[in-house]
Enzyme design. Structure first.
Site, mmCIF file in Angstrom:
data_model
loop_
_atom_site.group_PDB
_atom_site.id
_atom_site.type_symbol
_atom_site.label_atom_id
_atom_site.label_comp_id
_atom_site.label_asym_id
_atom_site.label_seq_id
_atom_site.Cartn_x
_atom_site.Cartn_y
_atom_site.Cartn_z
ATOM 1 N N ARG A 39 0.830 -1.205 0.000
ATOM 2 C CA ARG A 39 0.000 0.000 0.000
ATOM 3 C C ARG A 39 0.861 1.249 0.000
ATOM 4 O O ARG A 39 0.534 2.245 -0.646
ATOM 5 C CB ARG A 39 -0.923 -0.017 1.227
ATOM 6 N N GLU A 41 3.765 3.292 -1.209
ATOM 7 C CA GLU A 41 4.609 3.277 -2.407
ATOM 8 C C GLU A 41 6.082 3.421 -2.073
ATOM 9 O O GLU A 41 6.932 2.738 -2.661
ATOM 10 C CB GLU A 41 4.194 4.378 -3.383
ATOM 11 N N ARG A 43 7.771 2.523 0.623
ATOM 12 C CA ARG A 43 8.321 1.273 1.157
ATOM 13 C C ARG A 43 8.309 0.176 0.109
ATOM 14 O O ARG A 43 9.231 -0.649 0.041
ATOM 15 C CB ARG A 43 7.523 0.855 2.382
ATOM 16 N N ASN A 91 -0.732 -12.546 1.927
ATOM 17 C CA ASN A 91 0.099 -12.447 3.124
ATOM 18 C C ASN A 91 -0.261 -11.262 4.008
ATOM 19 O O ASN A 91 -0.045 -11.308 5.220
ATOM 20 C CB ASN A 91 1.575 -12.353 2.705
ATOM 21 N N TYR A 173 -7.692 -11.239 16.514
ATOM 22 C CA TYR A 173 -6.726 -11.922 15.657
ATOM 23 C C TYR A 173 -7.087 -13.393 15.468
ATOM 24 O O TYR A 173 -7.148 -13.893 14.329
ATOM 25 C CB TYR A 173 -5.323 -11.806 16.245
ATOM 26 N N SER A 176 -10.225 -13.927 13.406
ATOM 27 C CA SER A 176 -10.039 -13.511 12.009
ATOM 28 C C SER A 176 -9.297 -14.595 11.235
ATOM 29 O O SER A 176 -9.604 -14.860 10.065
ATOM 30 C CB SER A 176 -9.287 -12.183 11.921
#
Length: 255
Positions: A39, A41, A43, A91, A173, A176
């Site tokens: 998301r 850019e 990095r 991922n 977590y 999910s």
């Protein structure tokens, strides 16, 4: 020149760091053209430069997994450049509050589900037409042993990270990842007759941002089983939940 590329192609989401970047590296080393989804850019470009400096065909792919328009744009680009997709590794994921379930606000659970569950559906649906064009598409969803209902109910961690009788009860977590496991099986059942294999993986207790880098495994070690599942040969498993245990093929975990 759409559809002219015959090289194996892969998309890895959340690949600018940690396990995702290690997966991208391993797939690149295996000969794939890897679209490094990120998301951020800045990095993403930095990770792209790092991996290309190693001689790998890794390409930054601007992808906000929670945004349908972003996923559609990513699919359009891959269609134009490669024409198909051999492997999708979902991922990207986030952690959640470590409070007890009774102290966890529902809004926090929704926030975690947006990335760990709904985003996987968004990206998978956007890229599935490209996977159908490949001779043998592979979908790998990065889950966690904490998402296993069977192991949670028994309070027994087969990976050995937690002693018997101890199983973290992190509502956002854990549930999910349990939902992600159900998503995995459901897609696997739809696609059983297409040659597309869909599996989930628990990469082990890897040192990442989610756990404050307290894990026992490196991202490179955690990338091993996801890449194994992303490159399965014909006749490989589908609807399987595989965990890292140091053996060649990993350990089948209970759902």
């Amino acid at each position: 020149m759409s559809g002219t590329t015959t090289a194996r192609t892969a998309v890895v989401t959340g690949a600018n760091k940690g396990i995702g970047r290690a997966i991208a590296r391993r797939l690149g080393q295996a000969g794939h053209t890897v679209y490094l989804g990120a998301r951020d850019e800045q990095r993403g470009r930095a990770a792209e430069r790092e991996l290309r400096a190693e001689g790998l065909d890794v390409r930054f792919l601007h992808l906000d997994v929670t945004d349908e328009a972003s996923a559609a744009s990513a699919a359009e680009r891959i269609a134009q450049e490669a024409g198909h997709l051999d492997a999708l590794v979902n991922n990207a994921g986030v952690g959640g509050p470590l409070s007890t379930p009774s102290e966890t606000p529902a809004d926090e659970v929704r926030r975690v589900y947006e990335t760990n569950v709904f985003a996987v559906i968004t990206v998978t649906n956007a890229l599935l037409p490209l996977l159908r064009r490949a001779p043998a598409g592979r979908i790998v969803n990065v889950s966690s042993v904490l998402g296993s209902l069977a192991h949670a109910a028994a309070r027994k961690d087969p990976t050995g990270v937690f002693p018997d009788g101890v199983f973290p009860a992190h509502l956002a977590y854990n549930t999910s990842k349990a939902a992600l496991n159900a998503v995995t099986v459901t897609y696997a059942n739809e696609l059983r007759d297409t040659g597309i294999l869909v599996n989930a993986v628990s990469p082990g207790w890897v040192a990442t941002d989610i756990n404050g880098h307290q894990g026992a495994l490196t991202p490179e070690q955690g990338a091993r089983i996801p890449v194994l599942l992303a490159t399965l040969g014909e006749g490989g498993p589908t609807a399987a939940f595989v965990g890292e245990d140091g053996t060649a093929e990993g350990r089948l975990l209970d759902w």
